[in-house]
Design a protein around this motif. Structure first.
Motif, PDB file in Angstrom:
ATOM      1  N   ARG A   6      14.287  -3.559  12.123  1.00  0.00           N
ATOM      2  CA  ARG A   6      13.355  -4.019  13.161  1.00  0.00           C
ATOM      3  C   ARG A   6      14.065  -4.093  14.519  1.00  0.00           C
ATOM      4  O   ARG A   6      13.457  -3.824  15.554  1.00  0.00           O
ATOM      5  CB  ARG A   6      12.764  -5.378  12.776  1.00  0.00           C
ATOM      6  N   ILE A   7      15.343  -4.497  14.501  1.00  0.00           N
ATOM      7  CA  ILE A   7      16.090  -4.525  15.758  1.00  0.00           C
ATOM      8  C   ILE A   7      16.162  -3.132  16.357  1.00  0.00           C
ATOM      9  O   ILE A   7      15.968  -2.946  17.568  1.00  0.00           O
ATOM     10  CB  ILE A   7      17.506  -5.099  15.536  1.00  0.00           C
ATOM     11  N   LEU A   8      16.438  -2.131  15.524  1.00  0.00           N
ATOM     12  CA  LEU A   8      16.526  -0.763  16.030  1.00  0.00           C
ATOM     13  C   LEU A   8      15.174  -0.269  16.546  1.00  0.00           C
ATOM     14  O   LEU A   8      15.111   0.423  17.577  1.00  0.00           O
ATOM     15  CB  LEU A   8      17.045   0.160  14.923  1.00  0.00           C
ATOM     16  N   VAL A  33       4.013  -0.382  14.781  1.00  0.00           N
ATOM     17  CA  VAL A  33       5.127  -0.775  15.643  1.00  0.00           C
ATOM     18  C   VAL A  33       4.931  -2.205  16.122  1.00  0.00           C
ATOM     19  O   VAL A  33       5.858  -3.033  16.089  1.00  0.00           O
ATOM     20  CB  VAL A  33       5.252   0.183  16.841  1.00  0.00           C
ATOM     21  N   SER A  34       3.701  -2.547  16.573  1.00  0.00           N
ATOM     22  CA  SER A  34       3.421  -3.901  17.048  1.00  0.00           C
ATOM     23  C   SER A  34       3.646  -4.927  15.947  1.00  0.00           C
ATOM     24  O   SER A  34       4.178  -6.023  16.193  1.00  0.00           O
ATOM     25  CB  SER A  34       1.973  -3.988  17.545  1.00  0.00           C
ATOM     26  N   GLN A  35       3.250  -4.592  14.741  1.00  0.00           N
ATOM     27  CA  GLN A  35       3.419  -5.520  13.621  1.00  0.00           C
ATOM     28  C   GLN A  35       4.908  -5.801  13.361  1.00  0.00           C
ATOM     29  O   GLN A  35       5.295  -6.953  13.135  1.00  0.00           O
ATOM     30  CB  GLN A  35       2.771  -4.916  12.371  1.00  0.00           C
ATOM     31  N   GLN A  36       5.767  -4.735  13.402  1.00  0.00           N
ATOM     32  CA  GLN A  36       7.192  -4.931  13.162  1.00  0.00           C
ATOM     33  C   GLN A  36       7.850  -5.741  14.278  1.00  0.00           C
ATOM     34  O   GLN A  36       8.709  -6.591  14.021  1.00  0.00           O
ATOM     35  CB  GLN A  36       7.885  -3.571  13.020  1.00  0.00           C
ATOM     36  N   VAL A  37       7.423  -5.508  15.523  1.00  0.00           N
ATOM     37  CA  VAL A  37       7.968  -6.290  16.637  1.00  0.00           C
ATOM     38  C   VAL A  37       7.564  -7.752  16.498  1.00  0.00           C
ATOM     39  O   VAL A  37       8.366  -8.672  16.743  1.00  0.00           O
ATOM     40  CB  VAL A  37       7.501  -5.706  17.985  1.00  0.00           C
ATOM     41  N   GLU A  43      11.164 -13.806  13.306  1.00  0.00           N
ATOM     42  CA  GLU A  43      12.525 -14.034  12.811  1.00  0.00           C
ATOM     43  C   GLU A  43      13.408 -14.635  13.905  1.00  0.00           C
ATOM     44  O   GLU A  43      14.239 -15.503  13.627  1.00  0.00           O
ATOM     45  CB  GLU A  43      13.137 -12.712  12.332  1.00  0.00           C
ATOM     46  N   ALA A  44      13.201 -14.171  15.149  1.00  0.00           N
ATOM     47  CA  ALA A  44      14.004 -14.665  16.265  1.00  0.00           C
ATOM     48  C   ALA A  44      13.563 -16.048  16.732  1.00  0.00           C
ATOM     49  O   ALA A  44      14.321 -16.760  17.406  1.00  0.00           O
ATOM     50  CB  ALA A  44      13.930 -13.681  17.431  1.00  0.00           C
ATOM     51  N   GLY A  45      12.339 -16.425  16.410  1.00  0.00           N
ATOM     52  CA  GLY A  45      11.822 -17.745  16.791  1.00  0.00           C
ATOM     53  C   GLY A  45      11.440 -17.847  18.250  1.00  0.00           C
ATOM     54  O   GLY A  45      11.361 -18.962  18.793  1.00  0.00           O
ATOM     55  N   ARG A  68      22.148  -5.738  22.080  1.00  0.00           N
ATOM     56  CA  ARG A  68      22.796  -5.750  20.761  1.00  0.00           C
ATOM     57  C   ARG A  68      22.345  -4.540  19.949  1.00  0.00           C
ATOM     58  O   ARG A  68      23.139  -3.908  19.238  1.00  0.00           O
ATOM     59  CB  ARG A  68      22.432  -7.028  20.011  1.00  0.00           C
ATOM     60  N   GLY A  69      21.046  -4.219  20.038  1.00  0.00           N
ATOM     61  CA  GLY A  69      20.523  -3.084  19.292  1.00  0.00           C
ATOM     62  C   GLY A  69      21.186  -1.779  19.693  1.00  0.00           C
ATOM     63  O   GLY A  69      21.471  -0.915  18.852  1.00  0.00           O
TER      64      GLY A  69
END
Length: 301
Positions: A6-8, A33-37, A43-45, A68-69
């Motif tokens: 997901r980061i990538l 794509v929107s769902q994964q973001v 996850e990032a909060g 980071r990605g």
């Protein structure tokens, strides 16, 4: 824990500035794509993107994560390239074990061919007796090793994989003044009354001599115990006695020594390539094993 995939994907969105453009480039649907973001934001909060009609902008957290990605992408690409170098034999290290007689006969041809074809791979060779070779295999100091065995002492360890390379028949060594010198072959029985030069320190060839002589009905009279085959040849040339030696140990015959092929029964040893069963060979090791098989075929043909 953040999901790397997901980061990538998020990094690609940040790079293109649009969910739609990212979906088109990666052959996804915009909703996927929107769902994964959204899951990554969960996850990032915290939010990572600010969505608007003409695309997206990154939050401060989003810019940090996209950075980071990009570093993760670079590391993954470097890993792919590094693994490709190993697979293509452009880099890496190959560690091989051997024993003296093969180190002086079969091995050099394979070493020369490997180094010429793959100069980027560092090849190291360790020579030892059988016990030392097993220790290095078990400790992963070497990846594979040349070894040998006889009919009465087959290598049958369940934790190893053994590939026979060649048979190494023995030959008789006699002095040039010996009555049998110049013959095309001989039997052990022909030399039953001769003194023998054997290998010292309970060397396996000494056992091979004793077993073979007993098979044809006599005990060899030991006149000298040599520590290597050059020493044995010197004593044969001096007339101390006769000797038995594997063919691969006879790369250089000194003056005064005649070599007679030994007629059966003869103690033929097998030349083997051995690795631990739980250790798959690297591409470099597979290539070198093939070169060893070629060298064995040439040397014993």
């Amino acid at each position: 824990m953040l999901d790397v995939r997901r980061i990538l994907l998020f990094t690609e969105v940040a790079r293109r500035g649009s969910v739609t453009a990212t979906a088109r480039a990666l052959n996804y649907t915009p909703s996927a794509v929107s769902q994964q973001v959204s899951r990554l934001e969960s996850e990032a909060g915290q939010p990572l993107l600010e969505r608007h009609a003409r695309g997206v902008t990154l939050t401060d957290a989003g810019r940090a994560l996209a950075g980071r990605g990009e570093r993760i992408e670079r590391e993954l690409k470097a890993a792919d390239n590094e693994l490709a170098d190993f697979a293509g034999l452009r880099t890496g290290t190959l560690r091989v074990g051997t024993f003296p007689t093969v180190g002086a006969s079969l091995l050099p041809r394979a070493v020369i061919a490997f180094r010429e074809a793959h100069p980027g791979v560092r090849l190291t060779v360790r020579s030892a007796r059988i016990a030392g070779l097993w220790s290095m295999l078990e400790n992963r100091e070497i990846e594979m090793s040349l070894m040998w065995d006889y009919d009465w002492c087959r290598i049958e360890r369940e934790d190893s994989v053994v590939a026979p390379l060649a048979d190494d028949p023995p030959a008789l060594l006699v002095g040039d003044s010996h009555p049998l010198a110049g013959r095309s072959s001989a039997t052990l029985a022909d030399l039953a009354d001769d003194p023998w030069i054997t290998r010292a320190d309970n060397h396996p060839v000494a056992e091979a001599l004793e077993r073979s002589c007993r098979t044809v009905g006599f005990e060899p009279q030991i006149a000298y115990e040599a520590h290597d085959y050059q020493e044995a040849q010197a004593m044969v040339a001096a007339g101390i006695g006769v000797a038995l030696a594997p063919a691969l140990a006879l790369e250089g015959i000194r003056p005064g020594v005649s070599v007679l092929p030994l007629q059966p029964p003869a103690p033929v040893r097998r030349i083997l390539l051995v690795r631990m069963a739980d250790h798959a060979l690297t591409p470099a090791a597979q290539t070198f094993a093939g070169l060893l098989r070629e060298s064995a075929a040439v040397r014993t043909s």
